[in-house]
Every structure is written in structure tokens, then in C-alpha cells.
Design a protein around this motif. Structure first.
Motif, PDB file in Angstrom:
ATOM      1  N   ASP A 244       0.813  -1.220   0.000  1.00  0.00           N
ATOM      2  CA  ASP A 244       0.000   0.000   0.000  1.00  0.00           C
ATOM      3  C   ASP A 244       0.841   1.260   0.000  1.00  0.00           C
ATOM      4  N   CYS A 245       2.141   1.126  -0.286  1.00  0.00           N
ATOM      5  CA  CYS A 245       2.999   2.312  -0.292  1.00  0.00           C
ATOM      6  C   CYS A 245       4.209   2.064  -1.185  1.00  0.00           C
ATOM      7  N   TYR A 246       4.754   3.170  -1.702  1.00  0.00           N
ATOM      8  CA  TYR A 246       5.942   3.104  -2.553  1.00  0.00           C
ATOM      9  C   TYR A 246       7.181   3.193  -1.667  1.00  0.00           C
ATOM     10  N   GLN A 247       7.519   2.081  -1.031  1.00  0.00           N
ATOM     11  CA  GLN A 247       8.696   2.034  -0.176  1.00  0.00           C
ATOM     12  C   GLN A 247       9.510   0.802  -0.509  1.00  0.00           C
ATOM     13  N   GLY A 248      10.813   0.870  -0.212  1.00  0.00           N
ATOM     14  CA  GLY A 248      11.668  -0.294  -0.367  1.00  0.00           C
ATOM     15  C   GLY A 248      11.711  -0.821  -1.785  1.00  0.00           C
ATOM     16  N   ALA A 251       9.342   0.761  -4.338  1.00  0.00           N
ATOM     17  CA  ALA A 251       9.787   2.040  -4.900  1.00  0.00           C
ATOM     18  C   ALA A 251      10.753   1.803  -6.048  1.00  0.00           C
ATOM     19  N   MET A 252      11.684   0.841  -5.867  1.00  0.00           N
ATOM     20  CA  MET A 252      12.668   0.567  -6.904  1.00  0.00           C
ATOM     21  C   MET A 252      11.999   0.014  -8.161  1.00  0.00           C
ATOM     22  N   LEU A 253      11.107  -0.976  -7.996  1.00  0.00           N
ATOM     23  CA  LEU A 253      10.449  -1.586  -9.150  1.00  0.00           C
ATOM     24  C   LEU A 253       9.561  -0.582  -9.881  1.00  0.00           C
ATOM     25  N   THR A 254       8.921   0.305  -9.122  1.00  0.00           N
ATOM     26  CA  THR A 254       8.065   1.321  -9.753  1.00  0.00           C
ATOM     27  C   THR A 254       8.906   2.318 -10.536  1.00  0.00           C
ATOM     28  N   ALA A 255       9.983   2.800  -9.931  1.00  0.00           N
ATOM     29  CA  ALA A 255      10.842   3.785 -10.600  1.00  0.00           C
ATOM     30  C   ALA A 255      11.457   3.202 -11.869  1.00  0.00           C
ATOM     31  N   LEU A 256      11.909   1.954 -11.797  1.00  0.00           N
ATOM     32  CA  LEU A 256      12.504   1.318 -12.978  1.00  0.00           C
ATOM     33  C   LEU A 256      11.442   0.931 -13.998  1.00  0.00           C
ATOM     34  N   GLY A 257      10.316   0.422 -13.527  1.00  0.00           N
ATOM     35  CA  GLY A 257       9.266  -0.040 -14.432  1.00  0.00           C
ATOM     36  C   GLY A 257       8.558   1.066 -15.176  1.00  0.00           C
ATOM     37  N   THR A 258       8.546   2.277 -14.620  1.00  0.00           N
ATOM     38  CA  THR A 258       7.924   3.411 -15.309  1.00  0.00           C
ATOM     39  C   THR A 258       8.919   4.167 -16.179  1.00  0.00           C
ATOM     40  N   GLY A 259      10.191   3.765 -16.123  1.00  0.00           N
ATOM     41  CA  GLY A 259      11.210   4.474 -16.881  1.00  0.00           C
ATOM     42  C   GLY A 259      11.670   5.745 -16.211  1.00  0.00           C
ATOM     43  N   ALA A 260      11.109   6.056 -15.031  1.00  0.00           N
ATOM     44  CA  ALA A 260      11.536   7.260 -14.307  1.00  0.00           C
ATOM     45  C   ALA A 260      12.990   7.126 -13.887  1.00  0.00           C
ATOM     46  N   LEU A 261      13.374   5.917 -13.526  1.00  0.00           N
ATOM     47  CA  LEU A 261      14.757   5.623 -13.161  1.00  0.00           C
ATOM     48  C   LEU A 261      15.284   4.631 -14.195  1.00  0.00           C
ATOM     49  N   ARG A 378       9.335  18.729 -10.423  1.00  0.00           N
ATOM     50  CA  ARG A 378       9.046  17.999  -9.182  1.00  0.00           C
ATOM     51  C   ARG A 378       9.278  16.501  -9.360  1.00  0.00           C
ATOM     52  N   THR A 379       8.849  15.973 -10.515  1.00  0.00           N
ATOM     53  CA  THR A 379       9.034  14.543 -10.780  1.00  0.00           C
ATOM     54  C   THR A 379      10.503  14.158 -10.797  1.00  0.00           C
ATOM     55  N   TYR A 380      11.311  14.941 -11.521  1.00  0.00           N
ATOM     56  CA  TYR A 380      12.738  14.629 -11.608  1.00  0.00           C
ATOM     57  C   TYR A 380      13.439  14.810 -10.259  1.00  0.00           C
ATOM     58  N   HIS A 381      12.950  15.761  -9.450  1.00  0.00           N
ATOM     59  CA  HIS A 381      13.512  15.920  -8.098  1.00  0.00           C
ATOM     60  C   HIS A 381      13.250  14.667  -7.273  1.00  0.00           C
ATOM     61  N   ARG A 382      12.023  14.151  -7.346  1.00  0.00           N
ATOM     62  CA  ARG A 382      11.680  12.948  -6.585  1.00  0.00           C
ATOM     63  C   ARG A 382      12.445  11.727  -7.087  1.00  0.00           C
ATOM     64  N   VAL A 383      12.612  11.644  -8.394  1.00  0.00           N
ATOM     65  CA  VAL A 383      13.362  10.521  -8.967  1.00  0.00           C
ATOM     66  C   VAL A 383      14.809  10.559  -8.485  1.00  0.00           C
ATOM     67  N   GLY A 384      15.397  11.763  -8.478  1.00  0.00           N
ATOM     68  CA  GLY A 384      16.767  11.901  -7.979  1.00  0.00           C
ATOM     69  C   GLY A 384      16.890  11.511  -6.523  1.00  0.00           C
ATOM     70  N   GLU A 385      15.904  11.906  -5.706  1.00  0.00           N
ATOM     71  CA  GLU A 385      15.904  11.520  -4.295  1.00  0.00           C
ATOM     72  C   GLU A 385      15.767  10.015  -4.143  1.00  0.00           C
ATOM     73  N   THR A 386      14.876   9.426  -4.950  1.00  0.00           N
ATOM     74  CA  THR A 386      14.678   7.981  -4.897  1.00  0.00           C
ATOM     75  C   THR A 386      15.961   7.250  -5.232  1.00  0.00           C
ATOM     76  N   TYR A 387      16.660   7.726  -6.258  1.00  0.00           N
ATOM     77  CA  TYR A 387      17.924   7.096  -6.645  1.00  0.00           C
ATOM     78  C   TYR A 387      18.932   7.169  -5.497  1.00  0.00           C
ATOM     79  N   ALA A 388      19.058   8.350  -4.887  1.00  0.00           N
ATOM     80  CA  ALA A 388      20.040   8.531  -3.813  1.00  0.00           C
ATOM     81  C   ALA A 388      19.742   7.607  -2.636  1.00  0.00           C
ATOM     82  N   VAL A 389      18.460   7.447  -2.299  1.00  0.00           N
ATOM     83  CA  VAL A 389      18.082   6.576  -1.184  1.00  0.00           C
ATOM     84  C   VAL A 389      18.321   5.112  -1.543  1.00  0.00           C
ATOM     85  N   LEU A 394      21.029  -0.682  -1.962  1.00  0.00           N
ATOM     86  CA  LEU A 394      21.368  -1.687  -2.966  1.00  0.00           C
ATOM     87  C   LEU A 394      22.846  -2.063  -2.919  1.00  0.00           C
ATOM     88  N   THR A 395      23.553  -1.513  -1.957  1.00  0.00           N
ATOM     89  CA  THR A 395      24.943  -1.927  -1.732  1.00  0.00           C
ATOM     90  C   THR A 395      24.935  -3.297  -1.064  1.00  0.00           C
TER      91      THR A 395
END
Length: 533
Positions: A244-248, A251-261, A378-389, A394-395
């Protein structure tokens, strides 16, 4: 297990969170002997805590409870409060009842903003713990205090085996809390900036210090520290892939699957320490029961993760994720999903900054010209934050898991079937498929019933592939003209186009044959007890 929980009253913070919801549903369904579950929920968005919980009860997650055990929902008692307030902001009447009746406390509340200002993270993740522990000391019937932490409190120990114990703190937690009262805001936040270089974010840093508060302030309590890794959607005990939330991992699968990341530079052999939320919920219930039976006065630390028992390898699940993204794509994508692991971290961070500060504003101006709401900056700002987190999580980490396997051996056969803890049984490719379809259905609200909707989504992805190539072609052509001063500089233009297109948009994978969407739909409808609409 039911006998241990029989006639007991539980007090839970963070009940409206992802893990909290799943754990409460599991308790209601599998522990009928529980007397009462008291949950702390703060008012939000103009709704009272009770109104918020009534909305949660209507989620498909609780379908089985509403269908088979509707009377058990009355066991959940909602009280309004806030962990940022003295006595958790609980009214005196409610507080007296909580203190007199509570046998077990599950403290799951925390800020879900990984890059929250240090002041906010300290208030919720550290001061909140001190307030909960203070109440626990006033509970005469208390038999267990479970503090939900995270494996990544040891995010600074990359490349080592992290055992189930608490390592020396980076600073004195109580002095950090005190310094918030007299340091200037800018100086205090600089501490968070410095700590984030080792811990990745203020969330991991303050959760680390919160564990030391538990060790010190709860030393005389029947306490335990529970550390889950990256929590993903439901695996087996419930609706497959539900979240029920875009976490963990969602979030990664959504960002990659939408092409945002488009890319996350990562070794294909890297382990993604993911754990299904239904295992986490069951493990918390079992761990608390174990703490009740312990005679020792120590505070055990229990890892709930997969890296040492059944690691998810990025290179092994990537083909499934990519095949699913193209066969059953999300309806809303902003680029071609590539799931690429190429490139370097520094280059990716630079590209994210370029998108946020230049491409985003330019696209927003075009959007406003056609009378559309500007969203790209705003979208690209959130994508950048998602990548950094995500990059920190993913290490490749190794979290040793010793106690949960021992608990499995101690459980009865019936309890082992009811409370599934064994992550070694998870098939990660099947799980990734369920997660992506779960995101599509329950988070993005895509239609998987209508075949035309799926076909439209596939066409949309193909259009983005064409668009990406045209943009790459144009940019490389302009760059070559600027560099050479000639419109016919094919020697520079063609190689540059091929290299950039391969880096940004080309994807390769070996199809493994993911299950059909009809099969997933059938399993979801069986678990929900109703048809998808």
C-alpha cells in the motif's frame, strides 16, 4: 502461540504503516485468543485517528477478516495520539487504560522519510522511543517491549558481516537529543549531513542511535530489538504482491518499471536483502512470544532478512523484472523501462541534477504552453531523491541471521504452518513477478481485467522507445554540429548516437517465461474472496 497471546492486551504504535497493518491483520486472523489490540493513530488530513482506522479496515487486506471473523475487528481499539508529544499525546482516561491493561508493546512508529531533516528524524525516531519506554516502565503487566528497528542501522558496515548485536554508537544519543535544544538549526542539520555520508540518510542514523536508547533506557524491561531488512509486498500469507505504499523494493520496481529511473549502477552479483512483509509480521509476533518466555535479562537483537539464508541476486531477478515490465507494463510510464545496471554512480547523480535543474523546467514551460499542470521539475527531483536513497540500500550487505532459524525449530508444526518464517522457501523470480503485478493493481490502480488496457500499455512503451531514439538522435546531431561546425559530421554523429542510445535505452535479457496475468488474477481473487474490477 495462541496460548501465549491469550487474554493479553497489546499496545501498537505505527499501526497505520505498511508493516503495522499486515501485522494487525495477522493477529486478528491467527491469534483469536487476544483480548484487545490498542493502536495509537494520530489525526491527519482532517480525519480523526478512529476515522483513519475505519478506512484501513476497508482495505482488501482485511477482506478475510471481514468475511470470516467480522466480530474480531471489535478487538481493535483506536486511541488518538502522537509519538512527538509527551505521554504520546494520549488523553488521561485512555492513558490510564493503556498503562493498567497492556501486556505487550510493539513500537513500529517512525518517520518514513529517509532524508527527513535531522530535527524531524530525532523527534520521531529517538525522542519517540524515549517516550514509549517511559510509558513501558509504568505498565505493571508488561511482558514484552518490541522495538522495530532496521538491519540498516549498520549501513556504515558495508563489506563486513553484521551480527545480531548492537555495535558502539557513532555518538551519545542523549547528548544529540539535548543539542537539538541549544544548537542553531543550520549547525544541527550539518550533523545530519555528515552522518548521512556513512549511514546514507538521517533515517538509518537516528534508528541506529534509537537502539542505544533502548539498551540504556529499557535495560530493566523485557525488551527486544527487531531488525527487518528491505520490506516487500506479501509473498504467501495473503494477497500476492499486495503493498500500500511506494517504499523499499516497491519504490525501486516502480521507478525502474515506469522508466523514471533508467539505470542503477550495481553489480549483477549484488544481493538485494529483501524480506516479504508477511514473513516480517509473523516474525514479529513469534519474536515477541519468544521474549516473553526468555528468562535472561538481556535484550536480544533479531534479524529478519534474506542475505545469508536465501539471497536475492540482482542479476538473477532482473530478467524476470524486465520481461514483466514489457509483457505487462504499467499504464503510466515516462520513459522506456530498461532496468540497466550500467554506468557509474557519479555520472548518474550528475544526470539526475541535469534533469531536475534544466530538462524539468524546460518541459514544464512546454507543458504550460499547452495548458497542462507543470510536473516535470518535481518529478525529476523525486526521482533523484529515490535514486540517492535506493543506491545505499542496494549496496551488498551481509546480515547474519541466527535466531529466527532457532525459533522455527522451537515452534510446533501447527505454529510453523500458521506463522511462516522461512525465507529459504521463497522463489525470488516468482516473488518479483507478484510484486510488479501487485504494484500495477494495488498501487497504480491499473486495469488487468480488460485485455485492451494491457495492449494500450504495451503500445505506450513502444512509443516511448521511439521517442527516446528520436531525442538521442537529435541531441547527438546538434552536439556533433556544434563540435565540428559541419552538418555532415557523420564520423562523430553516428558513433555518438549508437553509444548514447545503447547507454540510455538499449536493454537485453533472456526471456524466462513469466506466468500469465490470468494466473495472477486468479490467485489474487482467491485470496481476496472477490473479483477484481
Amino acid at each position: 502461540m495462541n496460548e501465549l497471546y491469550k487474554d493479553r492486551t497489546l499496545f501498537i504504535t505505527g499501526a497505520s504503516g505498511f508493516v503495522g497493518k499486515v501485522m494487525i491483520e495477522k493477529m486478528l486472523r491467527s491469534l483469536p485468543g487476544i483480548r484487545r489490540i490498542v493502536i495509537l493513530i494520530r489525526p491527519a488530513k482532517g480525519k480523526s485517528g478512529r476515522e483513519r482506522w475505519k478506512e484501513i479496515e476497508k482495505l482488501e487486506l482485511f477482506n478475510r477478516i471481514r468475511r470470516n471473523f467480522p466480530e474480531r475487528l471489535a478487538k481493535v481499539v483506536t486511541i488518538e495520539g502522537d509519538i512527538s508529544q509527551p505521554n504520546l499525546g494520549i488523553s488521561q482516561d485512555d492513558l490510564n487504560r493503556v498503562l493498567d491493561e497492556t501486556s505487550m508493546v510493539f513500537h513500529c512508529a517512525a518517520t518514513v522519510r529517509f532524508n527527513a531533516p535531522l530535527k524531524e528524524a530525532v523527534e520521531l525516531n529517538m525522542r519517540g522511543v524515549t517516550r514509549v519506554i517511559s510509558l513501558c516502565h509504568r505498565m505493571p503487566k508488561l511482558e514484552c517491549f518490541l522495538h522495530c528497528s532496521t538491519c540498516y542501522v549498520n549501513a556504515d558496515k558495508q563489506g563486513t558481516i553484521v551480527d545480531e548485536n548492537v555495535y558502539p554508537p557513532p555518538c551519545d544519543p542523549h547528548k544529540l537529543i539535548e543539542s537539538d535544544d541549544w544548537l542553531s538549526e543550520s549547525l544541527f542539520e550539518s550533523i545530519g549531513t555528515g552522518a548521512s555520508k556513512s549511514y546514507g540518510n538521517t533515517y538509518c542514523f537516528t534508528k541506529c542511535l534509537a537502539e542505544h536508547i533502548v539498551l540504556e533506557d529499557a535495560a530493566t524491561l523485557p525488551a527486544l530489538i527487531f531488525r527487518p531488512a528491505i520490506v516487500g509486498g506479501i509473498w504467501r500469507d495473503g494477497i500476492p504482491g499486495w503493498a500500500d505504499c511506494y517504499q523499499g523494493i516497491a519504490a525501486m520496481l516502480t521507478a525502474l518499471g515506469t522508466g523514471a529511473l533508467a539505470r542503477v549502477p550495481i553489480d549483477l552479483s549484488a544481493r538485494l536483502d529483501t524480506i516479504p512483509v508477511d514473513i516480517v509480521a509473523s516474525a514479529m509476533i513469534v519474536s515477541a512470544a519468544y521474549r516473553m518466555r526468555m528468562r535472561e535479562k538481556t535484550i536480544p537483537v533479531i534479524h529478519c532478512n534474506s542475505s545469508t539464508l536465501n539471497p536475492m541476486i540482482f542479476g538473477e531477478v532482473r530478467p524476470t523484472a524486465m520481461e514483466c515490465a514489457f509483457k505487462y507494463p504499467f499504464a503510466s510510464v515516462i520513459g522506456t523501462p530498461t532496468f540497466s545496471s550500467m554506468g557509474s554512480d557519479s555520472l548518474e547523480r550528475w544526470m539526475h541534477r541535469m534533469r531536475e535543474h534544466y530538462l524539468g523546467p524546460a518541459m514544464d514551460k512546454l507543458w504550460m504552453l499547452v495548458r497542462k499542470k507543470p510536473i516535470w521539475t518535481r518529478t525529476y527531483h523525486r526521482v533523484g531523491e529515490t535514486y540517492a536513497v535506493l543506491k545505499k540500500f542496494l549496496t551488498d550487505y551481509t546480515f547474519q541471521t541466527d535466531i529466527l532459524p532457532r525459533l522455527m525449530e522451537m515452534m510446533t508444526e501447527e505454529d510453523r504452518e500458521t506463522f511462516e518464517l522461512d525465507v529459504r522457501k521463497v522463489n525470488w523470480n516468482d516473488y518479483i513477478f507478484d510484486l510488479q503485478l501487485g504494484i500495477k493493481v494495488f498501487l497504480m490502480k491499473d486495469d488487468i481485467v480488460n485485455a485492451n488496457s494491457i495492449e494500450r500499455a504495451r503500445r505506450n512503451v513502444k512509443l516511448h522507445q521511439i521517442k527516446d531514439f528520436i531525442i538521442t538522435f537529435f541531441l547527438c546531431y546538434v552536439f556533433s554540429v556544434i563540435c565540428t561546425g559541419s552538418t555532415g559530421s557523420w564520423q562523430l554523429f553516428l558513433p555518438l548516437t549508437i553509444i548514447l542510445h545503447c547507454y540510455c535505452s538499449v536493454f537485453t535479457y533472456n526471456p524466462r517465461g513469466v506466468p500469465s496475468i490470468e494466473e495472477y488474477k486468479r490467485r489474487v481473487e482467491n485470496a481476496m474472496g472477490e473479483l477484481l474490477k
